[in-house]
Design a protein around this motif. Structure first.
Motif, mmCIF file in Angstrom:
data_model
loop_
_atom_site.group_PDB
_atom_site.id
_atom_site.type_symbol
_atom_site.label_atom_id
_atom_site.label_comp_id
_atom_site.label_asym_id
_atom_site.label_seq_id
_atom_site.Cartn_x
_atom_site.Cartn_y
_atom_site.Cartn_z
ATOM 1 N N VAL A 26 16.110 3.385 5.870
ATOM 2 C CA VAL A 26 15.605 4.647 7.098
ATOM 3 C C VAL A 26 14.819 4.977 5.976
ATOM 4 O O VAL A 26 14.634 5.384 4.433
ATOM 5 C CB VAL A 26 17.034 5.532 6.722
ATOM 6 N N LYS A 27 13.074 5.228 6.516
ATOM 7 C CA LYS A 27 12.130 6.138 6.207
ATOM 8 C C LYS A 27 12.542 7.342 6.276
ATOM 9 O O LYS A 27 13.192 7.836 7.432
ATOM 10 C CB LYS A 27 10.793 5.580 6.967
ATOM 11 N N ARG A 57 7.649 2.397 15.634
ATOM 12 C CA ARG A 57 7.424 0.910 14.459
ATOM 13 C C ARG A 57 7.640 2.022 13.215
ATOM 14 O O ARG A 57 7.662 0.805 12.667
ATOM 15 C CB ARG A 57 6.077 -0.113 14.441
ATOM 16 N N ALA A 58 6.805 2.653 13.293
ATOM 17 C CA ALA A 58 6.421 3.192 11.533
ATOM 18 C C ALA A 58 8.647 3.798 10.979
ATOM 19 O O ALA A 58 8.431 3.713 9.665
ATOM 20 C CB ALA A 58 5.726 4.667 11.439
ATOM 21 N N VAL A 92 1.534 5.982 2.346
ATOM 22 C CA VAL A 92 1.764 6.680 3.487
ATOM 23 C C VAL A 92 0.849 5.516 4.833
ATOM 24 O O VAL A 92 0.366 4.878 4.758
ATOM 25 C CB VAL A 92 0.173 7.725 3.201
ATOM 26 N N VAL A 93 2.114 6.355 5.851
ATOM 27 C CA VAL A 93 1.593 5.600 6.895
ATOM 28 C C VAL A 93 1.164 6.937 7.828
ATOM 29 O O VAL A 93 1.104 7.579 8.702
ATOM 30 C CB VAL A 93 3.505 5.853 7.675
ATOM 31 N N SER A 94 -0.294 6.060 8.145
ATOM 32 C CA SER A 94 -0.976 7.086 9.160
ATOM 33 C C SER A 94 -1.531 6.264 10.425
ATOM 34 O O SER A 94 -1.728 4.945 10.494
ATOM 35 C CB SER A 94 -2.415 7.018 8.254
ATOM 36 N N LEU A 95 -0.757 6.746 11.571
ATOM 37 C CA LEU A 95 -1.073 6.487 12.828
ATOM 38 C C LEU A 95 -2.044 7.255 14.003
ATOM 39 O O LEU A 95 -1.720 9.014 13.721
ATOM 40 C CB LEU A 95 0.278 5.496 13.122
#
Length: 66
Positions: free
Chosen positions: A2-3, A63-64, A40-43
């Motif tokens: 889990v994120k 998906r992230a 950091v997931v930047s989308l």
């Protein structure tokens, strides 16, 4: 696994289209590497610096999160 979302910010911009120039590819590579080094997931259209639809954004978010 889990994120968790650690932070978020909404910014309203008057223009909605990303404009590519000859420096985009190099700048994007550096920026994404820096953000990834911090986890950091930047989308999305502005976060990933790409032209995409709402559906593309939803899929990228899914998906992230998985």
């Amino acid at each position: 696994s889990v994120k968790s979302v650690l932070a978020h910010q909404v910014v309203r911009l008057p223009h909605a289209y990303v404009i590519y120039d000859h420096r985009r590819a190099g700048a994007l590579k550096k920026i994404q590497a820096y953000l990834a080094s911090w986890g950091v997931v930047s989308l999305g259209r502005y976060g990933a610096w790409e032209y995409c639809s709402i559906e593309d954004n939803l899929l990228a978010g899914l998906r992230a999160a998985v």
